[in-house]
Design an enzyme around this catalytic site. Structure first.
Site, PDB file in Angstrom:
ATOM      1  N   GLY A 196      14.677 -16.602   0.428  1.00  0.00           N
ATOM      2  CA  GLY A 196      14.614 -17.091  -0.760  1.00  0.00           C
ATOM      3  C   GLY A 196      14.376 -16.063  -1.801  1.00  0.00           C
ATOM      4  O   GLY A 196      14.554 -16.069  -2.818  1.00  0.00           O
TER       5      GLY A 196
ATOM      6  N   ILE B 253       8.399 -13.777   9.061  1.00  0.00           N
ATOM      7  CA  ILE B 253       7.945 -14.085  10.317  1.00  0.00           C
ATOM      8  C   ILE B 253       9.113 -14.520  11.218  1.00  0.00           C
ATOM      9  O   ILE B 253       9.415 -14.185  12.438  1.00  0.00           O
ATOM     10  CB  ILE B 253       6.698 -14.883  10.891  1.00  0.00           C
ATOM     11  N   ASP B 254      10.027 -15.213  10.706  1.00  0.00           N
ATOM     12  CA  ASP B 254      11.055 -15.989  11.229  1.00  0.00           C
ATOM     13  C   ASP B 254      12.200 -15.011  12.031  1.00  0.00           C
ATOM     14  O   ASP B 254      13.225 -15.341  12.446  1.00  0.00           O
ATOM     15  CB  ASP B 254      11.586 -16.957  10.401  1.00  0.00           C
TER      16      ASP B 254
ATOM     17  N   ARG C 255       0.909  -1.293  -0.099  1.00  0.00           N
ATOM     18  CA  ARG C 255       0.052  -0.011  -0.089  1.00  0.00           C
ATOM     19  C   ARG C 255       0.825   1.322  -0.050  1.00  0.00           C
ATOM     20  O   ARG C 255       0.778   2.033  -0.792  1.00  0.00           O
ATOM     21  CB  ARG C 255      -1.039  -0.116   1.221  1.00  0.00           C
ATOM     22  N   ALA C 256       1.882   1.083   0.802  1.00  0.00           N
ATOM     23  CA  ALA C 256       2.597   2.604   1.088  1.00  0.00           C
ATOM     24  C   ALA C 256       3.363   2.801  -0.382  1.00  0.00           C
ATOM     25  O   ALA C 256       3.439   3.925  -0.766  1.00  0.00           O
ATOM     26  CB  ALA C 256       3.690   2.430   2.203  1.00  0.00           C
TER      27      ALA C 256
ATOM     28  N   ARG D  86       6.320 -20.181  -3.724  1.00  0.00           N
ATOM     29  CA  ARG D  86       7.400 -20.640  -3.727  1.00  0.00           C
ATOM     30  C   ARG D  86       7.725 -21.235  -5.048  1.00  0.00           C
ATOM     31  O   ARG D  86       7.005 -22.143  -5.566  1.00  0.00           O
ATOM     32  CB  ARG D  86       7.626 -21.607  -2.613  1.00  0.00           C
TER      33      ARG D  86
ATOM     34  N   GLY E  66       6.664 -15.265  29.482  1.00  0.00           N
ATOM     35  CA  GLY E  66       7.028 -15.650  30.795  1.00  0.00           C
ATOM     36  C   GLY E  66       7.140 -17.283  30.804  1.00  0.00           C
ATOM     37  O   GLY E  66       6.650 -17.798  31.879  1.00  0.00           O
TER      38      GLY E  66
ATOM     39  N   MET F 219       6.755 -21.708  14.786  1.00  0.00           N
ATOM     40  CA  MET F 219       7.416 -21.650  13.414  1.00  0.00           C
ATOM     41  C   MET F 219       8.874 -21.143  13.757  1.00  0.00           C
ATOM     42  O   MET F 219       9.124 -20.321  14.356  1.00  0.00           O
ATOM     43  CB  MET F 219       6.538 -20.928  12.369  1.00  0.00           C
TER      44      MET F 219
ATOM     45  N   ARG G 140      -0.075 -28.977  34.436  1.00  0.00           N
ATOM     46  CA  ARG G 140       0.665 -29.714  33.421  1.00  0.00           C
ATOM     47  C   ARG G 140       1.958 -28.990  32.942  1.00  0.00           C
ATOM     48  O   ARG G 140       2.143 -27.810  32.989  1.00  0.00           O
ATOM     49  CB  ARG G 140      -0.263 -30.045  32.494  1.00  0.00           C
TER      50      ARG G 140
END
Ligand code: F6P
Length: 368
Positions: free
Chosen positions: A105, A133-134, A22-23, A73, A192, A176, A169
């Site tokens: 990539g 995101i990685d 958009r920008a 990809r 946390g 990811m 538990r």
């Protein structure tokens, strides 16, 4: 003289890509230039899928996750013949500048496409925007999508913590990050969690199991009231998460004898949930600012550069300079970004070494 700018998103989508599209579009159009959107990444480029873009196409997209241009990809792009074809398509469509928004990539594809040994004096100006995101791209502090992914993980961990507390538990939560533990590390701090497992630490399977068991037993000994344990594990840790759970259960049985049935473990794999969703305010801002700088750079004739956001370490001599359009952004040599990213992912750069050891001293702090 009006120019034509093409914008393409490629590889794994990330929230905030639309803000960058958009920008870049709005800045170019406001300055009297033409914009084409390439649909479906490099695959769409090979097939000539370029569509006109203007304010109408981008007005409402700021808050949307994914990418309105779609992504792919594209293995075919590994061949020189395909890249020749891509250059031909861009030339025929009168494109002056190409902006590629994507991860390692995608930026590799852009570097090859613009390689003078291959492309000769092809005039199209090529600019990359880091989006993954990685956060596995070097020489930028952040890539588009990282903040949203981290917020999604933290929200999921908060929810899991409620049920984990209710049942006392242990949860192993996989997030990811194929080659990089950044998301696991930062979301462990922000949620946390009791511990974090990430590939950069290069722990053996046995060490991973022992550290989880040690954490469970320590928490149970120290806290009578709430014995929940949350361990965040990056996808890139080679031991599959279900296998890790089984090994932990077996070890607990071995060390605690009959009591082990009271200590329950569960696994949650967050998977693609982490990659979707509406971008946070910060990712909208980051995408918008990187998109703004990228399109201005392309229009000014900059070439083979990636727009970077506040690099975490000093840039090597001659590799980049601060943007004149936005002091938080840098224009960094694209081949240098790829070389530094290789070192980062191989654990060979100073940043990689810091990431690998940053938690060594903190293991006991996390346990408190
Ligand atoms: O975009 C990066 C990433 O999300 C990695 O963390 C993950 O391993 C990979 O993409 C998944 O890719 P795909 O959606 O193609 O399966």
């Amino acid at each position: 003289m009006p120019k034509t700018i093409a914008i393409l998103t490629s590889g794994g989508d990330s929230p905030g890509m639309n803000a960058a599209i958009r920008a870049a579009t709005m800045v170019a159009v406001a300055k009297g230039h033409r914009v084409l959107g390439v649909r479906q990444g490099y695959r769409g480029l090979l097939e000539g899928e370029l569509v006109p873009m203007g304010a109408d196409q981008v007005n409402e997209i700021l808050r949307e996750g994914g990418t309105i241009l779609h992504s792919a990809r594209c293995r075919r792009f590994h061949d020189v013949a395909s890249r020749d074809q891509a250059r031909e398509v861009l030339t025929q469509r009168g494109v002056d500048g190409l902006i590629v928004i994507g991860g390692n990539g995608s930026l590799t594809g852009l570097t090859l496409l613009s390689d003078p040994n291959e492309a000769g004096d092809w005039p199209v100006r090529c600019i990359g925007i880091p989006a993954s995101i990685d956060n596995d791209i070097a020489l930028t502090g952040l890539a588009i999508g990282v903040d949203t992914a981290m917020n999604t993980i933290v929200e999921a961990c908060d929810r899991i913590a409620d049920t984990a507390s209710a049942h006392d538990r242990t949860f192993i939560i996989e997030v990811m990050g194929r080659d990089c533990g950044y998301l696991a590390m930062t979301s462990a701090i922000a949620s946390g969690a009791n511990m974090v497992l990430f590939p950069e630490a290069s722990r053996t399977e046995e060490e991973l199991v022992s550290s989880i068991v040690k954490t469970i037993l320590t928490v149970r000994e120290r806290h009578r009231e709430n014995q929940k344990v949350v361990a965040i594990k990056a996808e890139g840790v080679p031991t599959p998460t279900e296998r890790l759970k089984s090994l932990v259960d077996a070890k607990l049985a071995e060390v605690t004898g009959e009591d082990h049935e009271d200590i329950e473990t569960r696994v949650t794999v967050l998977g693609h949930v982490v990659r979707g969703g509406r971008p946070t305010a910060f990712d909208r801002l980051l995408g918008s600012r990187l998109g703004n700088v990228a399109v201005r750079a392309a229009l000014e004739g900059e070439h083979r550069k990636m727009v970077s956001w506040l690099p975490p370490m000093d840039l090597p001599e001659g590799v980049g300079s601060r943007s004149t359009a936005d002091p938080y952004c840098y224009l960094v040599d694209l081949p240098a970004v790829l070389a530094a990213t290789k070192l980062l992912l191989e654990g060979q750069s100073p940043l990689a070494r810091w990431r690998a050891t940053a938690f060594d001293d903190l293991e006991d702090v996390f346990l408190l």
